[in-house]
Motif scaffolding. Structure first.
Motif, PDB file in Angstrom:
ATOM      1  N   GLY A  34      31.362  41.390  39.755  1.00  0.00           N
ATOM      2  CA  GLY A  34      31.346  40.013  39.292  1.00  0.00           C
ATOM      3  C   GLY A  34      30.111  39.272  39.770  1.00  0.00           C
ATOM      4  N   PHE A  46      32.923  31.048  38.993  1.00  0.00           N
ATOM      5  CA  PHE A  46      32.786  32.317  38.301  1.00  0.00           C
ATOM      6  C   PHE A  46      31.724  32.231  37.211  1.00  0.00           C
ATOM      7  N   ALA A  49      31.959  38.925  34.732  1.00  0.00           N
ATOM      8  CA  ALA A  49      32.366  40.167  35.364  1.00  0.00           C
ATOM      9  C   ALA A  49      32.249  41.311  34.368  1.00  0.00           C
ATOM     10  N   LEU A 105      39.174  42.189  35.233  1.00  0.00           N
ATOM     11  CA  LEU A 105      37.997  41.316  35.226  1.00  0.00           C
ATOM     12  C   LEU A 105      38.397  39.923  35.713  1.00  0.00           C
ATOM     13  N   ARG A 107      38.532  36.286  37.415  1.00  0.00           N
ATOM     14  CA  ARG A 107      37.666  35.111  37.427  1.00  0.00           C
ATOM     15  C   ARG A 107      37.726  34.364  38.755  1.00  0.00           C
ATOM     16  N   TYR A 112      37.772  39.569  44.773  1.00  0.00           N
ATOM     17  CA  TYR A 112      36.599  40.358  45.129  1.00  0.00           C
ATOM     18  C   TYR A 112      36.516  40.526  46.646  1.00  0.00           C
TER      19      TYR A 112
END
Length: 125
Positions: A34, A46, A49, A105, A107, A112
């Motif tokens: 990301g 964000f 990603a 994926l 946001r 992460y």
């Protein structure tokens, strides 16, 4: 795991920059990657990603159509191509990795695990 972002700099509005992030210390191809950014005085947000294979990407509405994420699993690298830059794109840009087997994926930054040190992008008007 270490992430190293690079490629930031000063660019005029309407210009382009390409950020890169190199990954080491793990299995890059098994990480969702990301990009996030943080402008002065604002929360981290964000940007986009990319999936393990690179076949799927998602973007924030604010950058959709202008930014493109790609990855090269052979080089352990993910890139962020930024076109049509605007002054509001000025921020420190961070790359991040989600190594979980069920990664999607995400946001949110909470998905992460690993983060790079950030690279500053300044867009002048």
């Amino acid at each position: 795991v270490q992430l190293q972002a690079s490629g930031g700099g000063l660019v005029q509005a309407g210009g382009s920059l390409r950020l890169s992030c190199t990954y080491s210390g793990g299995t890059f191809s098994r990480n969702v990657m990301g990009w996030f950014r943080q402008a002065p005085g604002k929360e981290r947000e964000f940007v986009g990603a990319i999936s393990w294979s690179g076949s799927n990407t998602v973007y924030a509405d604010s950058v959709k159509g202008r930014f493109t994420i790609s990855r090269d699993n052979a080089k352990n690298m993910v890139s962020l191509q930024m076109n049509s830059l605007k002054p509001e794109d000025t921020a420190v840009y961070y790359c991040a990795a989600d190594p979980s087997p069920n990664a999607f994926l995400g946001r949110s930054s909470r998905f992460y695990t690993y983060w790079g040190q950030g690279t500053l992008v300044t867009v002048s008007s």
